[in-house]
Design a protein around this motif. Sequence first.
Motif, PDB file in Angstrom:
ATOM      1  N   PRO A  58       0.871  -1.307   0.082  1.00 49.66           N
ATOM      2  CA  PRO A  58      -0.027  -0.027   0.052  1.00 49.66           C
ATOM      3  C   PRO A  58       1.004   1.152   0.034  1.00 49.66           C
ATOM      4  O   PRO A  58       2.045   1.174   0.466  1.00 49.66           O
ATOM      5  CB  PRO A  58      -0.843  -0.243   1.343  1.00 49.66           C
ATOM      6  N   ASN A  59       0.156   2.279  -0.514  1.00 48.54           N
ATOM      7  CA  ASN A  59       0.970   3.532  -0.612  1.00 48.54           C
ATOM      8  C   ASN A  59       0.449   4.550   0.690  1.00 48.54           C
ATOM      9  O   ASN A  59      -0.575   4.508   0.649  1.00 48.54           O
ATOM     10  CB  ASN A  59       0.522   4.353  -2.013  1.00 48.54           C
ATOM     11  N   TYR A  60       1.387   4.993   1.552  1.00 49.81           N
ATOM     12  CA  TYR A  60       1.019   5.834   2.407  1.00 49.81           C
ATOM     13  C   TYR A  60       1.663   7.195   2.610  1.00 49.81           C
ATOM     14  O   TYR A  60       2.649   7.110   2.299  1.00 49.81           O
ATOM     15  CB  TYR A  60       1.121   5.097   4.127  1.00 49.81           C
ATOM     16  N   ALA A  61       1.037   8.185   3.005  1.00 54.19           N
ATOM     17  CA  ALA A  61       1.668   9.436   3.376  1.00 54.19           C
ATOM     18  C   ALA A  61       2.763   9.331   4.557  1.00 54.19           C
ATOM     19  O   ALA A  61       2.502   8.378   5.503  1.00 54.19           O
ATOM     20  CB  ALA A  61       0.581  10.546   3.506  1.00 54.19           C
ATOM     21  N   ASP A  62       3.959   9.937   4.205  1.00 53.79           N
ATOM     22  CA  ASP A  62       4.694   9.736   5.339  1.00 53.79           C
ATOM     23  C   ASP A  62       4.151  10.163   6.729  1.00 53.79           C
ATOM     24  O   ASP A  62       4.659   9.553   7.839  1.00 53.79           O
ATOM     25  CB  ASP A  62       5.987  10.684   5.153  1.00 53.79           C
ATOM     26  N   SER A  63       3.247  10.957   7.042  1.00 50.95           N
ATOM     27  CA  SER A  63       2.693  11.483   8.193  1.00 50.95           C
ATOM     28  C   SER A  63       1.788  10.404   8.689  1.00 50.95           C
ATOM     29  O   SER A  63       1.426  10.665   9.877  1.00 50.95           O
ATOM     30  CB  SER A  63       2.071  12.831   7.938  1.00 50.95           C
ATOM     31  N   VAL A  64       1.320   9.428   8.137  1.00 53.95           N
ATOM     32  CA  VAL A  64       0.306   8.453   8.639  1.00 53.95           C
ATOM     33  C   VAL A  64       0.976   7.089   8.674  1.00 53.95           C
ATOM     34  O   VAL A  64       0.524   6.186   9.326  1.00 53.95           O
ATOM     35  CB  VAL A  64      -0.810   8.409   7.871  1.00 53.95           C
ATOM     36  N   LYS A  65       2.195   6.846   8.154  1.00 48.97           N
ATOM     37  CA  LYS A  65       2.857   5.450   8.192  1.00 48.97           C
ATOM     38  C   LYS A  65       3.056   5.156   9.663  1.00 48.97           C
ATOM     39  O   LYS A  65       3.317   5.940  10.667  1.00 48.97           O
ATOM     40  CB  LYS A  65       4.386   5.555   7.439  1.00 48.97           C
ATOM     41  N   ASP A  66       2.780   3.839   9.763  1.00 48.62           N
ATOM     42  CA  ASP A  66       3.061   2.998  11.211  1.00 48.62           C
ATOM     43  C   ASP A  66       2.016   3.405  11.928  1.00 48.62           C
ATOM     44  O   ASP A  66       1.839   3.013  13.195  1.00 48.62           O
ATOM     45  CB  ASP A  66       4.364   3.406  11.666  1.00 48.62           C
ATOM     46  N   ARG A  67       0.997   4.471  11.621  1.00 42.06           N
ATOM     47  CA  ARG A  67      -0.489   4.787  12.536  1.00 42.06           C
ATOM     48  C   ARG A  67      -1.603   4.466  11.791  1.00 42.06           C
ATOM     49  O   ARG A  67      -2.606   3.981  12.407  1.00 42.06           O
ATOM     50  CB  ARG A  67      -0.456   6.345  12.721  1.00 42.06           C
TER      51      ARG A  67
END
Length: 124
Positions: A58-67
Motif C-alpha cells: 500500500p501507498n501511505y503518506a509519510d505523516s501516517v505511516k505506522d499509524r
Amino acid sequence: QVQLAESGGGLVQTGGSLRLSCAASGNFRSINVMGWYRLAPGKPRELVAALTSGGGTPNYADSVKDRFTISRENANNTVILQMSSLKPEDTAVYYCYVDVIVPFGYSYRSHGYWGQGTQVTVSS
C-alpha cells in the motif's frame, strides 16, 4: 454510475482510534485503485493511503505511516482505513476515492469517483 458509501469518522481524543469504511457499488467491471484523501483547512489535499487491485505494498503518506492501515474487502468492494495514535494534525475531511473500469460505448475505460467526505476531528 458508481456510488461510494462512506462511514466512520467523528470526534476522538489524541491517541485514539477511528475506522473509516467506503463501499463501492454500481455499474463497473473492476476496481483499479481504492484509497483515501484528506483535506484540512488551509492545506492542500493529501493522499493518505491507497491500495491497488493487484495487491502489493500500500501507498501511505509519510505523516501516517505506522499509524494508519488500509485494507480491502474484495467480496463487497469495500476499502477500510484503520487509524490509530491519532493526532490533532490528522483533523480533516476524509474522502474515499476509487478508480474503476466502467462501460464506455462498445468498450471500457477507467474513471475516478469520490465519496461525499467524512469529518475526522482529533482533540488535543
